[in-house]
Design an enzyme around this catalytic site. Sequence first.
Site, PDB file in Angstrom:
ATOM      1  N   ARG A  45       0.823  -1.223   0.000  1.00  0.00           N
ATOM      2  CA  ARG A  45       0.000   0.000   0.000  1.00  0.00           C
ATOM      3  C   ARG A  45       0.854   1.270   0.000  1.00  0.00           C
ATOM      4  O   ARG A  45       0.481   2.275  -0.572  1.00  0.00           O
ATOM      5  CB  ARG A  45      -0.899   0.017   1.234  1.00  0.00           C
ATOM      6  CG  ARG A  45      -1.869  -1.169   1.291  1.00  0.00           C
ATOM      7  CD  ARG A  45      -3.263  -0.708   0.954  1.00  0.00           C
ATOM      8  NE  ARG A  45      -4.223  -1.796   0.962  1.00  0.00           N
ATOM      9  CZ  ARG A  45      -5.246  -1.878   1.785  1.00  0.00           C
ATOM     10  NH1 ARG A  45      -5.428  -0.947   2.703  1.00  0.00           N
ATOM     11  NH2 ARG A  45      -6.078  -2.866   1.696  1.00  0.00           N
ATOM     12  N   ASP A 147     -16.631   9.845   5.075  1.00  0.00           N
ATOM     13  CA  ASP A 147     -15.555   8.852   5.137  1.00  0.00           C
ATOM     14  C   ASP A 147     -14.299   9.546   5.631  1.00  0.00           C
ATOM     15  O   ASP A 147     -14.168  10.769   5.491  1.00  0.00           O
ATOM     16  CB  ASP A 147     -15.303   8.242   3.751  1.00  0.00           C
ATOM     17  CG  ASP A 147     -14.586   6.903   3.823  1.00  0.00           C
ATOM     18  OD1 ASP A 147     -15.261   5.862   3.793  1.00  0.00           O
ATOM     19  OD2 ASP A 147     -13.337   6.892   3.934  1.00  0.00           O
TER      20      ASP A 147
END
Length: 276
Positions: A45, A147
């Site tokens: 990531r 979010d």
Amino acid sequence: MNKLNTPRFEQPEVSANAYQTIREFIYNEAGIDLGSGKQTLVSSRLNKRLRHHQLNSFDQYIELLLNKNSIEYQMAIDLLTTNETYFFREAEHLNLLKNLVLQHQPKDRNFRLWSAASSSGEEAYSIAMVLDDFFGSRGQWEIFGSDISSRMIKKAKSGLYQCHRIDAIPKDFLRKYCLKGTGEYDGYLLVDKKLRAKTRFAEINLTKLLPEVGEFDVIFLRNVLIYFDNKTKKNIIRSLTSKLRSKGLLFIGHSESLKGMDLPIKLIAPTVYQKK
Ligand SMILES: C[S@@+](CC[C@H](N)C(=O)[O-])C[C@H]1O[C@@H](n2cnc3c(N)ncnc32)[C@H](O)[C@@H]1O
């Protein structure tokens, strides 16, 4: 080009110490419990950020990250969160919403629903289609999506999606609410303007003090509790419940559970809770 001169980026390993620091960072900032042994995930990531800054080790990256370099800080959160979502996911909830909730809504005020942890917005727009279809074009409703990931919120606000994983959208809704792109937007769909006008999005970290958002009839908090430990889950549910109207409903993901937790809600259907 001479191959010897081509710059090569060696993928550095995440040492045990570096992993522990990144694990603590994402737990403290987002409440996400990575667990142990996820070095490969962290490396895949975050590697592009090391490449971007031309760093040779995760220790150097951590120095940058913990220096409260705000861009890197948000980037790391964006990359370490899992944003998997799609239209009409766990669609039984949408049927329940229609049959159990919307029928009984007072007509003299806006019906308000919060898609907390909305990722890129597919959940919020799926609900918007159901609400517009139920209430009609003059229906009084609004959806709020939020979010922690700024990247996901930007995407949600655009309402523009690649046409993959749209099979679950009912065909009549596709015709009614989704504009098919052409030319440079070939392969994309744009959610109808009138749904976008009633759906707004903001960046909110559920582990921090919630901003003033008003009260909601329904909150969807799906497929995010799995990333939290029990203490974090409990705190988040308590603070979200405070934003529910009396007897308001909370929907969680089908693989999630709040079993055995002392919370001001009661189970009324599988994965659906009502504020006491
Ligand atoms: C797997 S997605 C779920 C999206 C959607 N609710 C669904 O069910 O398809 C989980 C989302 O939770 C968000 N998230 C993780 N931790 C969060 C936090 N502390 N506050 C707000 N959102 C968070 C992630 O950024 C991600 O977009």
